[in-house]
Structures are given as C-alpha cells and as structure tokens.
Design a protein around this motif. Structure first.
Motif, short mmCIF file in Angstrom:
data_model
loop_
_atom_site.label_atom_id
_atom_site.label_comp_id
_atom_site.label_asym_id
_atom_site.label_seq_id
_atom_site.Cartn_x
_atom_site.Cartn_y
_atom_site.Cartn_z
N VAL A 1 -5.69 4.35 2.40
CA VAL A 1 -5.27 4.45 1.00
C VAL A 1 -3.82 4.01 0.94
N THR A 2 -3.39 3.63 -0.24
CA THR A 2 -2.03 3.14 -0.40
C THR A 2 -1.01 4.24 -0.10
N PRO A 3 -0.15 4.08 0.88
CA PRO A 3 0.86 5.11 1.15
C PRO A 3 1.90 5.14 0.03
N TRP A 4 2.46 6.31 -0.20
CA TRP A 4 3.43 6.45 -1.29
C TRP A 4 4.64 5.53 -1.08
N GLU A 5 5.04 5.36 0.16
CA GLU A 5 6.17 4.48 0.45
C GLU A 5 5.90 3.06 -0.06
N CYS A 6 4.66 2.62 0.05
CA CYS A 6 4.27 1.29 -0.41
C CYS A 6 4.42 1.20 -1.94
N ILE A 7 4.03 2.24 -2.64
CA ILE A 7 4.16 2.27 -4.10
C ILE A 7 5.63 2.24 -4.50
N GLU A 8 6.44 3.04 -3.82
CA GLU A 8 7.88 3.03 -4.09
C GLU A 8 8.49 1.64 -3.85
N THR A 9 8.06 1.02 -2.76
CA THR A 9 8.58 -0.31 -2.44
C THR A 9 8.20 -1.31 -3.52
N TYR A 10 6.95 -1.23 -3.99
CA TYR A 10 6.54 -2.15 -5.05
C TYR A 10 7.38 -1.95 -6.31
N VAL A 11 7.59 -0.70 -6.69
CA VAL A 11 8.40 -0.44 -7.89
C VAL A 11 9.78 -1.06 -7.73
N ASP A 12 10.37 -0.86 -6.58
CA ASP A 12 11.71 -1.42 -6.32
C ASP A 12 11.70 -2.94 -6.41
N LEU A 13 10.74 -3.58 -5.76
CA LEU A 13 10.65 -5.04 -5.78
C LEU A 13 10.37 -5.57 -7.18
N ALA A 14 9.45 -4.94 -7.87
CA ALA A 14 9.08 -5.42 -9.20
C ALA A 14 10.25 -5.33 -10.17
N LEU A 15 11.00 -4.25 -10.08
CA LEU A 15 12.17 -4.11 -10.94
C LEU A 15 13.24 -5.13 -10.56
N SER A 16 13.41 -5.35 -9.27
CA SER A 16 14.43 -6.31 -8.81
C SER A 16 14.13 -7.72 -9.27
#
Length: 322
Positions: free
Chosen positions: A248-263
């Motif tokens: 399953v998608t690890p929470w760290e992966c979700i956090e990383t996506y949010v960071d990248l998408a905003l950047s």
C-alpha cells in the motif's frame, strides 16, 4: 518544454543490457504521468518513466502545446515521450523537437478510446501495420534516440506476430505490449501467451503491461513470459511505491508527492486525483466522500493537516537541514 538546449540523458538500450534484473517502468497515463509524479516514482525503484500520451501534430505545430504538455528537468531521466500520430511526418516532426530532452520516442498503438480510433491513432494502428512501419522508419531517419512502440495484442495472435515482425524490419528499438485486445476491458485477465509470443518473436527488449499492482505481480509476469521489464499503470497510480515492494502507499510517499506537486505548481484537479488514488485504500467510505468533495488545494491541504498530521513546512525545513 521548460528546459532549453538539450539535457544529458540515459541510454535506454544500454540500461536494458546492463541491468541484471527486469526493468520497472511507469506507464504513460493521460493527465497523470506528469513531471512531479515521474519524479516521485523514480524514488521508489522505477527505472523508466513515460510522459502522458501527446498528440504529435499539435505538439509539432504549437509552442503553447509544447509548454503545456511536456515539462522536464535534469532529474527527469530516463524519460520516454509518447506520441499519438497517424502518419510518419507528424511523428517525426514532433520527435525532432523532443529528442534533445528525452531518452526515447514511443508510438502509441494501444489507446482504445473511440475518439482516438476515429482519428486513426492509438489502437486503430493495430490494424494498420504499414503505417506504423512507416512512422518508425521516418522517425529513426531524423532522430538519434531509440524509437519504440506500445501495442496491444490481436484476437488472432498470428496478426500480432506479423505486426511485430514488420516493426522489427525497420529497426524498432524496443516494444511494450499490453496483454489485451483493444476491445477487452481492464477487468478481463491479460493474455500471457500473447505477451510471451511477442517476446519470443522479438529480437529487441520487450516490456509487458497489464495487471501489475504489486512487485509480486511484476515478478510473476516476468517469470511467465520472459520479458525484459514490466510496466504498471493503474497499479502505480494507486501505489507509486509498488516497485519498492510496498503493498500500500506509504505515508511518506504521499507527503513526498504533496511536496513535489506544490513545488512544480500542479493544478488542483490533478493534485486532488493523485491523492484520491493513493489514499483509496486507507480511507473509510465516509472519509472518502468528504475528501473527494474537496475542490481546492488549500482545502485539500487543510484536510490532510487536520486528519493525517501533514506538515509540509516541517518537511521542507527538515530537507534543508539534511
């Protein structure tokens, strides 16, 4: 295209020959396999990443389309740009513009949507092998990056074998095969025999696509067909960390996506939908209904902060200190 000039790019053909294991590949996905997502999956053992399907004629004729459809940078490597085209001239014109920034040019021969078939692109090309052969030949004469095709299988596998042989005759560099016909639904099982036939017929590397939702699925697909790599679409959309062995998608992966998408300035629609897919299996039905109703990036961030302790500011501070 955000980059200018050209970028150093990995030689995909050397990657195939040098890697001691089958390659892990992220599929071209309309809207979804944009730059932030491509960077994300690379952090989780993805070896090759594709852009979304891009219309070659529009890409070649419109600078605005090029700016909107394809952004890249130094980290976006190796990247394969996938074009949909109905003739060799359109494809070669687009490929020539993209070649300095990519590791490969891919021809979409698999999109099953009615509009694509009407425009004589996508899976329409599975019934027109001569046009595909002309596109490969014309493009390879004008660019010096590998040219590949992403195909589906035919109901009669003898047609698939002949299709592959024609592509090989003009120097296609590698092939990705989706193990379903253009009329089959994604709920139907892939045809392992069809994929295996493509691999046995081919003299170039073959990537298998279809039903890869876990690392175990990828391993079993390789074992059953002998392919050189596997490609995931729906599976990697739901779990960008699947090739790293996460179920399953690890929470760290979700956090990383949010960071990248905003950047990178991802729009709210794509930002929201990526998170909907990633969090599908961790939310209750009630949570899902609430989350899916959100329409702006601030409201999405607020929800994640309140319910999942998301703290992007803290994450960015930690990255700087590290």
């Amino acid at each position: 295209m955000e980059a200018t000039g050209s970028l150093p790019r990995t030689d995909i053909m050397k990657l195939f020959s040098a890697c001691s294991r089958p390659l892990n590949v992220c599929a071209p996905m309309v809207r979804y396999s944009k730059l932030p997502f491509r960077e994300l999956v690379r952090r989780y053992n993805c070896d090759i990443v594709y852009t979304p399907m891009i219309l070659a004629d529009v890409f070649a004729s419109s600078n605005y389309a090029r700016e909107c459809e394809f952004s890249t940078n130094w980290l976006d490597d190796p990247v394969v740009i996938q074009f949909a085209a109905s003739n060799g001239v359109d494809l070669a014109n687009a490929a020539e513009l993209a070649a300095p920034y990519v590791s490969g040019i891919d021809i979409n021969c698999g999109c099953p949507q009615k509009w694509a078939i009407h425009e004589k692109i996508g899976s329409h090309l599975m019934s027109d092998p001569e046009t595909v052969r002309d596109m490969i030949r014309t493009t390879k004469a004008r660019v010096d990056v590998p040219c590949s095709i992403k195909i589906r299988i035919h109901k009669d596998l003898r047609e698939t074998e002949e299709f592959v042989k024609r592509a090989l005759s003009v120097g296609v560099d590698f092939i990705t095969v989706h193990g379903r016909t253009k009329k089959q639904k994604s709920s139907e099982p892939i045809n392992l025999d069809g994929i295996k036939l493509v691999k046995e017929t081919s003299t170039v590397p073959v990537i298998a696509n279809g039903d890869v939702f876990t690392k175990e699925d990828a391993d079993e697909l390789v074992k059953a067909t002998g392919v050189n790599g596997t490609m995931s679409a729906r599976g990697i959309l739901e779990n960008p960390a699947l090739y790293a062995g996460h179920t399953v998608t690890p929470w760290e992966c979700i956090e990383t996506y949010v960071d990248l998408a905003l950047s990178y300035g991802t729009n709210a629609f794509i930002f929201h939908h990526h998170l909907m897919y990633m969090m599908e299996n961790v939310m209750s039905n009630a949570e899902r209904r609430t989350f899916n109703s959100l329409t702006s990036i601030p409201s999405i961030l607020e929800y994640l902060e309140d319910n999942y302790d998301l703290d992007i500011s803290k994450r960015r501070r930690s990255s700087v200190l590290a």
